[in-house]
Design a protein around this motif. Structure first.
Motif, short mmCIF file in Angstrom:
data_model
loop_
_atom_site.label_atom_id
_atom_site.label_comp_id
_atom_site.label_asym_id
_atom_site.label_seq_id
_atom_site.Cartn_x
_atom_site.Cartn_y
_atom_site.Cartn_z
N ASP A 1 0.83 -1.21 0.00
CA ASP A 1 0.00 0.00 0.00
C ASP A 1 0.87 1.26 0.00
OD1 ASP A 1 -2.18 -1.62 -0.01
OD2 ASP A 1 -2.77 -1.27 2.08
N PHE A 2 2.06 1.17 0.60
CA PHE A 2 2.98 2.31 0.56
C PHE A 2 3.41 2.60 -0.88
CE2 PHE A 2 7.50 3.57 0.40
CZ PHE A 2 7.39 4.85 0.94
N ILE A 3 3.68 1.55 -1.63
CA ILE A 3 4.05 1.75 -3.03
C ILE A 3 2.91 2.45 -3.77
CG2 ILE A 3 4.58 0.56 -5.20
CD1 ILE A 3 5.97 -1.61 -3.50
N THR A 4 1.69 1.99 -3.56
CA THR A 4 0.53 2.63 -4.20
C THR A 4 0.39 4.07 -3.75
OG1 THR A 4 -0.62 0.50 -4.31
CG2 THR A 4 -1.96 2.49 -4.52
N ALA A 5 0.66 4.35 -2.47
CA ALA A 5 0.51 5.70 -1.94
C ALA A 5 1.48 6.68 -2.59
CB ALA A 5 0.70 5.70 -0.43
N GLY A 6 2.55 6.17 -3.21
CA GLY A 6 3.50 7.05 -3.89
C GLY A 6 2.91 7.76 -5.08
N THR A 7 1.73 7.33 -5.53
CA THR A 7 1.06 8.02 -6.64
C THR A 7 0.36 9.29 -6.18
OG1 THR A 7 -1.00 6.78 -6.35
CG2 THR A 7 0.67 5.82 -7.81
N GLY A 8 0.25 9.48 -4.87
CA GLY A 8 -0.44 10.67 -4.34
C GLY A 8 0.54 11.72 -3.89
N ALA A 9 0.85 12.68 -4.79
CA ALA A 9 1.85 13.71 -4.47
C ALA A 9 1.26 14.87 -3.69
CB ALA A 9 2.49 14.22 -5.76
N GLY A 10 -0.05 14.91 -3.54
CA GLY A 10 -0.70 16.05 -2.88
C GLY A 10 -0.28 16.22 -1.43
N ASP A 11 -0.23 17.48 -1.02
CA ASP A 11 0.08 17.82 0.37
C ASP A 11 1.39 17.19 0.82
OD1 ASP A 11 -0.33 19.06 2.81
OD2 ASP A 11 -1.55 17.42 3.61
#
Length: 582
Positions: free
Chosen positions: A81-91
Protein backbone atom coordinates in the motif's frame (compact mmCIF):
# COMPACT_ATOMS: atom_id res chain seq x y z
CA UNK A 1 2.50 -4.62 -30.70
CA UNK A 2 0.89 -1.64 -29.08
CA UNK A 3 -2.81 -1.25 -29.26
CA UNK A 4 -4.10 1.26 -31.79
CA UNK A 5 -5.33 3.60 -29.08
CA UNK A 6 -1.90 3.64 -27.42
CA UNK A 7 -0.20 4.43 -30.71
CA UNK A 8 -2.66 7.23 -31.41
CA UNK A 9 -2.12 8.74 -27.97
CA UNK A 10 1.68 8.54 -28.26
CA UNK A 11 1.56 10.17 -31.67
CA UNK A 12 -0.61 12.99 -30.34
CA UNK A 13 1.79 13.60 -27.46
CA UNK A 14 4.73 13.76 -29.84
CA UNK A 15 2.75 16.21 -31.96
CA UNK A 16 2.30 18.46 -28.93
CA UNK A 17 6.03 18.32 -28.22
CA UNK A 18 6.80 19.19 -31.83
CA UNK A 19 4.52 22.22 -31.71
CA UNK A 20 5.90 23.49 -28.41
CA UNK A 21 9.31 24.64 -29.79
CA UNK A 22 7.52 26.66 -32.46
CA UNK A 23 5.26 28.22 -29.83
CA UNK A 24 8.20 29.02 -27.57
CA UNK A 25 10.18 30.46 -30.48
CA UNK A 26 7.28 32.72 -31.43
CA UNK A 27 6.80 33.83 -27.85
CA UNK A 28 10.52 34.50 -27.50
CA UNK A 29 10.46 36.76 -30.53
CA UNK A 30 7.44 38.60 -29.16
CA UNK A 31 9.08 39.01 -25.76
CA UNK A 32 12.33 40.17 -27.38
CA UNK A 33 10.39 42.81 -29.31
CA UNK A 34 8.79 43.95 -26.07
CA UNK A 35 12.22 44.04 -24.45
CA UNK A 36 13.52 46.38 -27.12
CA UNK A 37 10.66 48.78 -26.41
CA UNK A 38 11.08 49.16 -22.65
CA UNK A 39 13.70 48.79 -19.96
CA UNK A 40 11.92 46.30 -17.71
CA UNK A 41 10.38 42.90 -18.16
CA UNK A 42 6.64 43.09 -18.85
CA UNK A 43 4.67 42.79 -15.66
CA UNK A 44 1.27 42.10 -17.19
CA UNK A 45 0.16 39.52 -19.73
CA UNK A 46 -3.12 38.53 -21.32
CA UNK A 47 -5.85 39.01 -18.72
CA UNK A 48 -7.69 35.87 -17.69
CA UNK A 49 -5.14 33.21 -18.66
CA UNK A 50 -4.71 32.30 -15.00
CA UNK A 51 -6.95 33.98 -12.41
CA UNK A 52 -5.13 36.26 -9.98
CA UNK A 53 -6.90 34.51 -7.12
CA UNK A 54 -4.78 31.43 -7.86
CA UNK A 55 -1.16 32.60 -7.57
CA UNK A 56 0.29 29.38 -8.98
CA UNK A 57 -1.52 26.85 -11.14
CA UNK A 58 0.73 24.02 -12.23
CA UNK A 59 0.18 20.91 -14.28
CA UNK A 60 -2.23 18.90 -12.17
CA UNK A 61 -2.00 15.13 -12.09
CA UNK A 62 -5.04 12.98 -12.78
CA UNK A 63 -7.01 12.08 -9.69
CA UNK A 64 -4.96 9.52 -7.77
CA UNK A 65 -6.48 9.13 -4.34
CA UNK A 66 -4.50 6.55 -2.37
CA UNK A 67 -5.62 5.65 1.11
CA UNK A 68 -3.63 5.43 4.31
CA UNK A 69 -2.69 2.31 6.27
CA UNK A 70 -5.46 -0.12 7.08
CA UNK A 71 -5.83 -0.95 10.79
CA UNK A 72 -4.13 -4.23 11.64
CA UNK A 73 -2.45 -4.52 8.24
CA UNK A 74 0.44 -6.97 7.91
CA UNK A 75 3.92 -5.69 7.06
CA UNK A 76 3.52 -7.06 3.52
CA UNK A 77 0.25 -5.18 3.09
CA UNK A 78 1.78 -1.99 4.51
CA UNK A 79 4.63 -2.15 1.97
CA UNK A 80 2.35 -2.81 -0.99
CA UNK A 81 0.00 0.00 0.00
CA UNK A 82 2.98 2.31 0.56
CA UNK A 83 4.05 1.75 -3.03
CA UNK A 84 0.53 2.63 -4.20
CA UNK A 85 0.51 5.70 -1.94
CA UNK A 86 3.50 7.05 -3.89
CA UNK A 87 1.06 8.02 -6.64
CA UNK A 88 -0.44 10.67 -4.34
CA UNK A 89 1.85 13.71 -4.47
CA UNK A 90 -0.70 16.05 -2.88
CA UNK A 91 0.08 17.82 0.37
CA UNK A 92 3.70 16.76 0.28
CA UNK A 93 2.92 13.03 -0.08
CA UNK A 94 1.01 13.16 3.21
CA UNK A 95 -0.71 9.81 2.60
CA UNK A 96 2.53 7.97 1.87
CA UNK A 97 4.12 9.46 5.00
CA UNK A 98 1.40 7.79 7.10
CA UNK A 99 3.06 4.44 6.37
CA UNK A 100 6.33 5.64 7.92
CA UNK A 101 7.34 6.03 11.52
CA UNK A 102 6.96 9.63 12.76
CA UNK A 103 10.74 10.09 12.71
CA UNK A 104 11.19 8.80 9.16
CA UNK A 105 8.14 10.72 7.90
CA UNK A 106 9.95 13.96 8.73
CA UNK A 107 13.13 13.15 6.76
CA UNK A 108 11.89 10.97 3.89
CA UNK A 109 12.49 12.54 0.45
CA UNK A 110 9.92 11.13 -1.96
CA UNK A 111 11.34 12.65 -5.16
CA UNK A 112 14.98 11.94 -4.41
CA UNK A 113 14.73 8.92 -6.72
CA UNK A 114 11.79 7.52 -8.66
CA UNK A 115 11.98 3.86 -9.65
CA UNK A 116 9.83 2.87 -12.62
CA UNK A 117 8.74 -0.76 -12.63
CA UNK A 118 6.64 -3.21 -14.58
CA UNK A 119 4.68 -6.20 -13.23
CA UNK A 120 3.68 -6.51 -9.59
CA UNK A 121 6.37 -5.87 -6.96
CA UNK A 122 7.40 -8.85 -4.86
CA UNK A 123 7.57 -8.35 -1.08
CA UNK A 124 9.56 -10.92 0.89
CA UNK A 125 10.28 -11.35 4.59
CA UNK A 126 13.91 -11.97 5.53
CA UNK A 127 15.20 -14.06 8.39
CA UNK A 128 15.85 -11.09 10.68
CA UNK A 129 12.75 -9.92 12.52
CA UNK A 130 11.18 -6.85 10.91
CA UNK A 131 13.44 -6.94 7.83
CA UNK A 132 11.83 -7.18 4.40
CA UNK A 133 12.81 -6.59 0.81
CA UNK A 134 10.95 -5.27 -2.20
CA UNK A 135 11.94 -6.79 -5.54
CA UNK A 136 11.13 -4.79 -8.69
CA UNK A 137 11.44 -5.45 -12.40
CA UNK A 138 12.58 -1.96 -13.39
CA UNK A 139 12.41 -0.06 -16.66
CA UNK A 140 14.25 3.06 -15.51
CA UNK A 141 14.78 5.67 -12.84
CA UNK A 142 14.38 9.44 -12.41
CA UNK A 143 16.79 11.19 -10.06
CA UNK A 144 16.30 14.31 -7.96
CA UNK A 145 17.33 16.55 -10.87
CA UNK A 146 14.72 15.04 -13.17
CA UNK A 147 17.28 13.05 -15.15
CA UNK A 148 15.73 9.86 -16.44
CA UNK A 149 17.68 6.69 -17.12
CA UNK A 150 15.89 4.06 -19.18
CA UNK A 151 16.83 0.41 -19.46
CA UNK A 152 16.97 -1.10 -22.94
CA UNK A 153 15.98 -4.39 -21.36
CA UNK A 154 14.09 -4.97 -18.11
CA UNK A 155 16.39 -4.96 -15.11
CA UNK A 156 15.80 -5.76 -11.46
CA UNK A 157 16.32 -3.91 -8.21
CA UNK A 158 15.96 -4.97 -4.60
CA UNK A 159 15.18 -2.47 -1.84
CA UNK A 160 15.85 -3.32 1.78
CA UNK A 161 13.20 -2.27 4.35
CA UNK A 162 12.98 -2.36 8.13
CA UNK A 163 9.58 -2.48 9.84
CA UNK A 164 8.67 -1.72 13.45
CA UNK A 165 5.46 -1.53 15.39
CA UNK A 166 4.15 1.87 16.45
CA UNK A 167 1.22 1.75 18.88
CA UNK A 168 0.56 -1.80 17.77
CA UNK A 169 0.60 -1.02 14.00
CA UNK A 170 3.37 -1.95 11.56
CA UNK A 171 5.20 1.05 10.09
CA UNK A 172 8.26 1.51 7.88
CA UNK A 173 11.27 2.58 9.93
CA UNK A 174 13.93 2.45 7.21
CA UNK A 175 13.61 2.53 3.41
CA UNK A 176 15.64 4.31 0.69
CA UNK A 177 14.41 7.79 -0.21
CA UNK A 178 12.13 7.87 -3.22
CA UNK A 179 8.93 6.42 -4.61
CA UNK A 180 8.10 3.52 -6.89
CA UNK A 181 5.80 4.03 -9.86
CA UNK A 182 4.34 1.46 -12.21
CA UNK A 183 5.44 2.14 -15.78
CA UNK A 184 1.79 2.14 -16.82
CA UNK A 185 1.13 5.09 -14.50
CA UNK A 186 4.30 7.05 -15.25
CA UNK A 187 2.84 8.92 -18.24
CA UNK A 188 0.02 10.27 -16.09
CA UNK A 189 2.12 11.00 -13.02
CA UNK A 190 5.23 12.44 -14.68
CA UNK A 191 5.71 15.20 -17.23
CA UNK A 192 8.66 15.54 -19.58
CA UNK A 193 10.10 19.00 -20.07
CA UNK A 194 13.16 20.23 -21.93
CA UNK A 195 15.44 22.55 -20.02
CA UNK A 196 17.35 24.88 -22.32
CA UNK A 197 20.95 26.04 -22.05
CA UNK A 198 22.99 28.23 -24.37
CA UNK A 199 25.42 26.69 -26.81
CA UNK A 200 28.99 27.80 -26.10
CA UNK A 201 28.68 30.59 -28.69
CA UNK A 202 25.22 31.69 -27.42
CA UNK A 203 23.70 31.18 -30.89
CA UNK A 204 21.53 28.14 -30.16
CA UNK A 205 19.36 26.67 -27.42
CA UNK A 206 20.43 23.15 -26.49
CA UNK A 207 17.70 20.92 -24.99
CA UNK A 208 18.23 18.91 -21.83
CA UNK A 209 15.34 16.45 -21.32
CA UNK A 210 14.06 16.12 -17.75
CA UNK A 211 11.11 14.48 -15.98
CA UNK A 212 9.12 15.92 -13.07
CA UNK A 213 6.24 14.73 -10.93
CA UNK A 214 3.03 16.31 -12.15
CA UNK A 215 1.99 18.37 -9.12
CA UNK A 216 1.66 21.89 -7.81
CA UNK A 217 5.07 23.54 -7.67
CA UNK A 218 6.45 22.02 -10.87
CA UNK A 219 7.34 25.46 -12.27
CA UNK A 220 9.63 26.18 -9.33
CA UNK A 221 11.24 22.75 -9.63
CA UNK A 222 11.94 23.35 -13.32
CA UNK A 223 13.64 26.68 -12.54
CA UNK A 224 15.63 25.05 -9.73
CA UNK A 225 16.77 22.28 -12.07
CA UNK A 226 17.87 24.89 -14.60
CA UNK A 227 19.85 26.75 -11.92
CA UNK A 228 21.54 23.49 -10.90
CA UNK A 229 23.07 23.21 -14.36
CA UNK A 230 22.94 20.80 -17.30
CA UNK A 231 22.97 17.02 -17.29
CA UNK A 232 26.45 15.48 -16.81
CA UNK A 233 26.94 14.70 -20.51
CA UNK A 234 26.31 18.36 -21.41
CA UNK A 235 28.59 19.89 -18.79
CA UNK A 236 31.32 21.86 -20.51
CA UNK A 237 29.55 21.84 -23.87
CA UNK A 238 26.74 24.27 -22.99
CA UNK A 239 26.53 27.31 -20.77
CA UNK A 240 24.02 29.03 -18.52
CA UNK A 241 23.45 32.75 -18.11
CA UNK A 242 22.99 32.16 -14.37
CA UNK A 243 26.14 32.03 -12.29
CA UNK A 244 26.79 29.19 -9.89
CA UNK A 245 25.23 29.79 -6.49
CA UNK A 246 22.09 31.53 -7.72
CA UNK A 247 18.99 29.89 -6.24
CA UNK A 248 15.31 30.57 -5.91
CA UNK A 249 14.53 32.83 -2.98
CA UNK A 250 11.33 30.89 -2.31
CA UNK A 251 9.94 27.48 -3.19
CA UNK A 252 7.23 28.69 -5.54
CA UNK A 253 6.87 30.63 -8.78
CA UNK A 254 3.56 32.52 -8.73
CA UNK A 255 1.81 32.77 -12.09
CA UNK A 256 -0.64 35.65 -12.40
CA UNK A 257 -2.43 36.53 -15.64
CA UNK A 258 0.18 34.58 -17.59
CA UNK A 259 3.20 36.22 -15.93
CA UNK A 260 5.56 34.00 -13.96
CA UNK A 261 7.23 35.97 -11.17
CA UNK A 262 10.58 34.36 -10.37
CA UNK A 263 12.36 35.62 -7.28
CA UNK A 264 16.07 34.82 -7.11
CA UNK A 265 18.61 34.98 -4.32
CA UNK A 266 20.78 38.10 -4.12
CA UNK A 267 23.65 36.34 -5.96
CA UNK A 268 21.78 36.91 -9.22
CA UNK A 269 22.82 40.58 -9.16
CA UNK A 270 26.47 40.08 -8.20
CA UNK A 271 28.71 41.51 -10.95
CA UNK A 272 25.73 41.30 -13.32
CA UNK A 273 25.94 43.36 -16.51
CA UNK A 274 22.98 44.48 -18.58
CA UNK A 275 23.91 41.87 -21.18
CA UNK A 276 24.12 39.17 -18.51
CA UNK A 277 20.73 40.07 -17.06
CA UNK A 278 19.14 40.10 -20.49
CA UNK A 279 20.62 36.66 -21.24
CA UNK A 280 19.22 35.39 -17.94
CA UNK A 281 15.84 36.76 -18.98
CA UNK A 282 16.10 35.00 -22.35
CA UNK A 283 17.03 31.69 -20.75
CA UNK A 284 14.21 31.95 -18.26
CA UNK A 285 11.77 32.62 -21.11
CA UNK A 286 13.08 29.65 -23.10
CA UNK A 287 12.47 27.39 -20.10
CA UNK A 288 9.06 28.68 -19.01
CA UNK A 289 7.15 30.16 -21.93
CA UNK A 290 4.31 27.86 -22.89
CA UNK A 291 4.46 25.99 -19.57
CA UNK A 292 1.22 26.29 -17.62
CA UNK A 293 0.10 29.11 -19.94
CA UNK A 294 3.12 31.28 -19.06
CA UNK A 295 3.32 34.11 -21.61
CA UNK A 296 5.89 36.35 -19.89
CA UNK A 297 8.35 36.28 -17.01
CA UNK A 298 9.42 38.76 -14.37
CA UNK A 299 12.74 38.39 -12.60
CA UNK A 300 12.93 39.78 -9.09
CA UNK A 301 15.40 39.83 -6.23
CA UNK A 302 13.71 41.70 -3.46
CA UNK A 303 12.32 44.00 -6.13
CA UNK A 304 11.79 43.79 -9.92
CA UNK A 305 15.07 43.56 -11.81
CA UNK A 306 15.50 46.28 -14.42
CA UNK A 307 17.09 45.02 -17.64
CA UNK A 308 18.08 48.30 -19.24
CA UNK A 309 18.28 48.94 -22.96
CA UNK A 310 19.03 45.86 -25.09
CA UNK A 311 22.77 45.28 -25.24
CA UNK A 312 24.26 45.45 -28.76
CA UNK A 313 25.73 41.96 -28.28
CA UNK A 314 22.40 40.38 -27.36
CA UNK A 315 21.12 37.89 -29.94
CA UNK A 316 18.07 35.65 -29.92
CA UNK A 317 19.32 32.05 -30.05
CA UNK A 318 17.77 29.59 -32.48
CA UNK A 319 15.51 27.06 -30.80
CA UNK A 320 15.19 24.67 -33.74
CA UNK A 321 17.82 25.21 -36.46
CA UNK A 322 16.20 24.75 -39.85
CA UNK A 323 18.18 22.66 -42.33
CA UNK A 324 15.69 23.09 -45.17
CA UNK A 325 14.12 20.44 -47.35
CA UNK A 326 16.98 19.58 -49.70
CA UNK A 327 19.39 16.68 -49.40
CA UNK A 328 22.72 15.81 -50.92
CA UNK A 329 23.14 12.32 -52.38
CA UNK A 330 25.07 10.34 -54.98
CA UNK A 331 23.50 9.56 -58.37
CA UNK A 332 25.36 8.12 -61.37
CA UNK A 333 28.66 8.63 -59.56
CA UNK A 334 28.19 12.37 -58.93
CA UNK A 335 27.02 14.49 -56.03
CA UNK A 336 23.47 15.78 -56.61
CA UNK A 337 20.80 17.66 -54.73
CA UNK A 338 17.50 15.95 -53.96
CA UNK A 339 14.75 18.54 -54.21
CA UNK A 340 10.96 18.21 -54.47
CA UNK A 341 11.08 14.54 -55.44
CA UNK A 342 13.75 14.98 -58.12
CA UNK A 343 17.52 15.09 -58.43
CA UNK A 344 19.26 18.21 -59.72
CA UNK A 345 22.94 18.86 -60.43
CA UNK A 346 24.90 21.04 -58.04
CA UNK A 347 25.60 24.17 -60.00
CA UNK A 348 29.31 24.78 -60.50
CA UNK A 349 30.38 21.50 -58.89
CA UNK A 350 33.24 19.81 -60.80
CA UNK A 351 32.92 16.10 -61.52
CA UNK A 352 34.00 13.80 -58.69
CA UNK A 353 33.02 10.52 -60.38
CA UNK A 354 36.61 9.28 -60.59
CA UNK A 355 36.82 9.45 -56.78
CA UNK A 356 33.83 7.10 -56.37
CA UNK A 357 32.12 9.38 -53.84
CA UNK A 358 30.23 7.87 -50.91
CA UNK A 359 28.46 9.22 -47.83
CA UNK A 360 28.30 12.90 -48.83
CA UNK A 361 27.56 15.75 -46.44
CA UNK A 362 26.87 19.44 -46.95
CA UNK A 363 26.95 22.54 -44.81
CA UNK A 364 23.68 24.25 -43.91
CA UNK A 365 24.53 27.11 -46.29
CA UNK A 366 25.19 24.66 -49.12
CA UNK A 367 28.54 26.32 -49.79
CA UNK A 368 30.67 23.33 -48.84
CA UNK A 369 30.51 19.57 -49.42
CA UNK A 370 32.39 16.57 -48.10
CA UNK A 371 32.49 12.87 -48.93
CA UNK A 372 34.69 9.79 -48.65
CA UNK A 373 36.01 7.79 -51.56
CA UNK A 374 35.02 4.25 -52.54
CA UNK A 375 37.15 2.39 -50.00
CA UNK A 376 36.67 5.04 -47.29
CA UNK A 377 40.39 5.79 -47.15
CA UNK A 378 40.24 9.52 -47.94
CA UNK A 379 37.95 12.34 -46.88
CA UNK A 380 37.44 14.97 -49.56
CA UNK A 381 35.99 18.47 -49.32
CA UNK A 382 34.73 20.49 -52.24
CA UNK A 383 32.63 23.49 -53.17
CA UNK A 384 31.03 24.84 -56.34
CA UNK A 385 33.81 26.17 -58.51
CA UNK A 386 36.52 24.26 -56.63
CA UNK A 387 38.15 20.91 -57.28
CA UNK A 388 37.77 18.29 -54.55
CA UNK A 389 40.79 18.03 -52.26
CA UNK A 390 41.71 15.26 -49.87
CA UNK A 391 42.00 16.45 -46.28
CA UNK A 392 42.15 13.27 -44.17
CA UNK A 393 43.43 9.77 -44.90
CA UNK A 394 42.91 6.63 -42.86
CA UNK A 395 41.03 3.38 -42.54
CA UNK A 396 37.25 2.97 -42.34
CA UNK A 397 36.56 6.71 -42.36
CA UNK A 398 32.98 7.42 -41.30
CA UNK A 399 30.46 9.64 -43.03
CA UNK A 400 31.53 13.29 -42.68
CA UNK A 401 29.38 15.73 -40.72
CA UNK A 402 29.43 19.54 -40.78
CA UNK A 403 28.98 21.58 -37.63
CA UNK A 404 27.51 25.13 -37.74
CA UNK A 405 31.00 26.65 -38.08
CA UNK A 406 31.74 24.42 -41.11
CA UNK A 407 34.22 22.16 -39.33
CA UNK A 408 34.08 18.73 -41.00
CA UNK A 409 33.99 15.76 -38.62
CA UNK A 410 34.87 12.13 -39.20
CA UNK A 411 36.37 9.16 -37.37
CA UNK A 412 38.97 6.64 -38.45
CA UNK A 413 40.12 3.25 -37.22
CA UNK A 414 43.66 2.54 -36.08
CA UNK A 415 44.95 -0.41 -34.09
CA UNK A 416 41.48 -1.60 -33.17
CA UNK A 417 40.49 1.81 -31.83
CA UNK A 418 38.70 4.82 -33.27
CA UNK A 419 39.88 8.42 -33.23
CA UNK A 420 37.74 11.49 -33.83
CA UNK A 421 38.89 14.34 -36.05
CA UNK A 422 37.45 17.75 -36.90
CA UNK A 423 38.92 19.64 -39.85
CA UNK A 424 38.55 23.45 -39.79
CA UNK A 425 37.21 25.33 -42.83
CA UNK A 426 39.93 25.40 -45.46
CA UNK A 427 42.11 23.15 -43.32
CA UNK A 428 43.71 19.74 -43.71
CA UNK A 429 44.69 16.84 -41.52
CA UNK A 430 47.74 18.84 -40.45
CA UNK A 431 45.65 21.36 -38.52
CA UNK A 432 42.70 19.11 -37.70
CA UNK A 433 41.56 18.84 -34.09
CA UNK A 434 41.93 15.32 -32.71
CA UNK A 435 39.40 15.15 -29.92
CA UNK A 436 40.14 13.59 -26.56
CA UNK A 437 37.59 10.91 -25.66
CA UNK A 438 39.22 8.42 -23.32
CA UNK A 439 35.88 6.76 -22.66
CA UNK A 440 35.86 5.40 -26.21
CA UNK A 441 38.31 2.70 -25.17
CA UNK A 442 38.07 -0.21 -27.60
CA UNK A 443 34.74 0.90 -29.05
CA UNK A 444 34.57 0.96 -32.83
CA UNK A 445 32.77 4.08 -34.07
CA UNK A 446 30.49 3.30 -37.00
CA UNK A 447 28.93 6.74 -37.31
CA UNK A 448 29.27 10.24 -35.89
CA UNK A 449 26.79 13.08 -36.53
CA UNK A 450 27.16 16.55 -35.03
CA UNK A 451 23.93 18.16 -33.85
CA UNK A 452 22.72 21.25 -35.70
CA UNK A 453 23.58 23.39 -32.64
CA UNK A 454 27.18 22.13 -32.72
CA UNK A 455 27.13 21.18 -29.03
CA UNK A 456 26.58 17.42 -29.23
CA UNK A 457 27.84 14.41 -31.14
CA UNK A 458 25.60 11.44 -31.93
CA UNK A 459 27.67 8.27 -32.06
CA UNK A 460 26.87 4.75 -33.19
CA UNK A 461 29.48 2.42 -31.73
CA UNK A 462 30.20 -1.27 -31.51
CA UNK A 463 31.55 -2.67 -28.26
CA UNK A 464 32.37 -6.36 -28.24
CA UNK A 465 29.69 -7.02 -30.84
CA UNK A 466 27.01 -4.99 -29.07
CA UNK A 467 25.54 -1.85 -30.64
CA UNK A 468 25.56 1.37 -28.63
CA UNK A 469 23.83 4.67 -29.36
CA UNK A 470 25.54 7.51 -27.52
CA UNK A 471 25.30 11.29 -27.23
CA UNK A 472 28.38 13.17 -26.03
CA UNK A 473 28.83 16.87 -25.43
CA UNK A 474 31.40 18.76 -27.50
CA UNK A 475 33.67 21.07 -25.52
CA UNK A 476 35.43 23.88 -27.34
CA UNK A 477 38.13 26.43 -26.67
CA UNK A 478 37.18 30.13 -26.34
CA UNK A 479 37.99 30.36 -30.06
CA UNK A 480 35.51 27.60 -30.91
CA UNK A 481 38.08 24.89 -31.59
CA UNK A 482 36.69 21.42 -30.71
CA UNK A 483 38.62 19.88 -27.83
CA UNK A 484 36.93 16.93 -26.14
CA UNK A 485 33.86 14.72 -26.14
CA UNK A 486 32.28 14.38 -22.71
CA UNK A 487 31.39 11.05 -21.14
CA UNK A 488 28.27 10.20 -23.14
CA UNK A 489 24.63 9.58 -22.44
CA UNK A 490 23.63 6.09 -23.59
CA UNK A 491 20.26 5.79 -25.29
CA UNK A 492 18.41 2.50 -24.77
CA UNK A 493 18.29 0.43 -27.94
CA UNK A 494 17.68 -3.24 -28.61
CA UNK A 495 19.13 -5.23 -31.48
CA UNK A 496 21.66 -4.05 -34.01
CA UNK A 497 22.03 -0.34 -34.75
CA UNK A 498 24.33 0.57 -37.65
CA UNK A 499 23.34 4.15 -38.41
CA UNK A 500 21.62 7.12 -36.77
CA UNK A 501 20.74 10.69 -37.66
CA UNK A 502 19.46 13.81 -35.93
CA UNK A 503 15.83 14.66 -36.72
CA UNK A 504 15.66 18.03 -35.01
CA UNK A 505 17.08 18.95 -31.63
CA UNK A 506 15.51 16.27 -29.43
CA UNK A 507 14.78 13.43 -31.87
CA UNK A 508 17.02 10.73 -33.28
CA UNK A 509 16.35 8.11 -35.95
CA UNK A 510 18.31 4.87 -35.83
CA UNK A 511 18.33 1.69 -37.87
CA UNK A 512 20.19 -1.45 -38.75
CA UNK A 513 21.58 -1.72 -42.29
CA UNK A 514 21.50 -4.72 -44.61
CA UNK A 515 21.34 -5.20 -48.36
CA UNK A 516 18.79 -7.99 -48.14
CA UNK A 517 17.44 -8.25 -44.59
CA UNK A 518 14.49 -6.43 -43.08
CA UNK A 519 15.09 -3.34 -40.92
CA UNK A 520 12.71 -1.54 -38.57
CA UNK A 521 13.97 2.03 -38.05
CA UNK A 522 13.19 3.49 -34.64
CA UNK A 523 12.52 7.10 -33.66
CA UNK A 524 13.89 8.00 -30.24
CA UNK A 525 13.12 11.08 -28.19
CA UNK A 526 15.67 12.34 -25.68
CA UNK A 527 12.99 12.06 -22.99
CA UNK A 528 12.92 8.28 -23.54
CA UNK A 529 9.90 7.87 -25.81
CA UNK A 530 10.34 5.54 -28.78
CA UNK A 531 8.37 4.77 -31.91
CA UNK A 532 9.10 1.84 -34.19
CA UNK A 533 8.59 2.44 -37.89
CA UNK A 534 7.23 -0.01 -40.42
CA UNK A 535 9.75 -2.60 -41.58
CA UNK A 536 11.62 -2.04 -44.84
CA UNK A 537 13.82 -4.56 -46.66
CA UNK A 538 17.32 -3.65 -47.80
CA UNK A 539 17.86 -0.41 -45.86
CA UNK A 540 21.30 1.00 -46.67
CA UNK A 541 20.97 4.54 -45.28
CA UNK A 542 18.59 6.85 -43.45
CA UNK A 543 18.35 10.63 -43.47
CA UNK A 544 16.33 13.16 -41.50
CA UNK A 545 15.80 16.91 -41.63
CA UNK A 546 14.40 19.18 -38.95
CA UNK A 547 11.80 16.66 -37.77
CA UNK A 548 10.97 12.98 -38.04
CA UNK A 549 7.41 13.50 -39.22
CA UNK A 550 7.83 15.25 -42.56
CA UNK A 551 11.52 14.87 -43.42
CA UNK A 552 12.48 11.26 -42.76
CA UNK A 553 13.86 9.12 -45.58
CA UNK A 554 15.41 5.69 -46.06
CA UNK A 555 17.46 4.33 -48.92
CA UNK A 556 16.43 0.77 -49.65
CA UNK A 557 18.46 -0.79 -52.43
CA UNK A 558 19.11 2.07 -54.85
CA UNK A 559 15.72 3.70 -54.25
CA UNK A 560 14.74 6.50 -51.90
CA UNK A 561 11.70 6.02 -49.64
CA UNK A 562 9.92 8.74 -47.71
CA UNK A 563 8.04 8.37 -44.46
CA UNK A 564 4.31 8.99 -44.70
CA UNK A 565 2.65 8.33 -41.35
CA UNK A 566 4.01 4.97 -40.26
CA UNK A 567 4.56 3.74 -43.80
CA UNK A 568 7.25 4.12 -46.46
CA UNK A 569 6.45 5.51 -49.91
CA UNK A 570 8.77 4.91 -52.86
CA UNK A 571 9.98 8.26 -54.24
CA UNK A 572 11.26 6.41 -57.33
CA UNK A 573 14.60 8.17 -57.17
CA UNK A 574 17.76 6.21 -57.90
CA UNK A 575 20.13 7.75 -55.35
CA UNK A 576 22.41 6.51 -52.60
CA UNK A 577 23.66 7.84 -49.26
CA UNK A 578 21.19 10.74 -48.90
CA UNK A 579 21.86 13.32 -46.16
CA UNK A 580 20.35 16.58 -45.01
CA UNK A 581 22.73 19.45 -44.19
CA UNK A 582 24.85 19.03 -41.10
Amino acid sequence: MRRSRTRTRARAERSVRRRRPALVAALLVVCFMVLTACSAIPTRGPVGVIPAAEPEVDAVAPAFDPVGPAPGATPERILRDFITAGTGAGDGYSVARQFLTPELAKTWKPEERIVLFRSDPRVEKRETEGVYQIQLETTGTVDSRGLRTNSALPASETLGVRMVQVSGEWRIDDIPDGIMLAQSSARDLLISHNLYFYSSNYRYWVPDARWFVRRTGVTARIVSAMLSGPAPYLQGSVTSAFREGVTLARDSVPITSGTASVEFSSEVLEDATSLGLQQMNQQLQANLLGLNDVTSVQMTSGRPIELGDPAPELVVPELTPDVGGEQVAVADGELVRVRNGATVPIEGMPSVAELQPRMPATSVSGSAYAFVNGDRSTLFVSAPGSEARGVVTGTALTRPSFDPENWVWTTRASGGRSSILAVPPGGTEANAAVLAAGWLGDRRVDELRVSRDGSRALIVADRDGTSELLIAGITRSPDGIPQTLTTPLALPVTGDIDTAAWAGQSTIVASSLSADEEATPVILQLDGDQETMAALTGVLAISAGSDAEDTLYAQAGATLYRRIGNSWVDEQLKVSDPAFPG
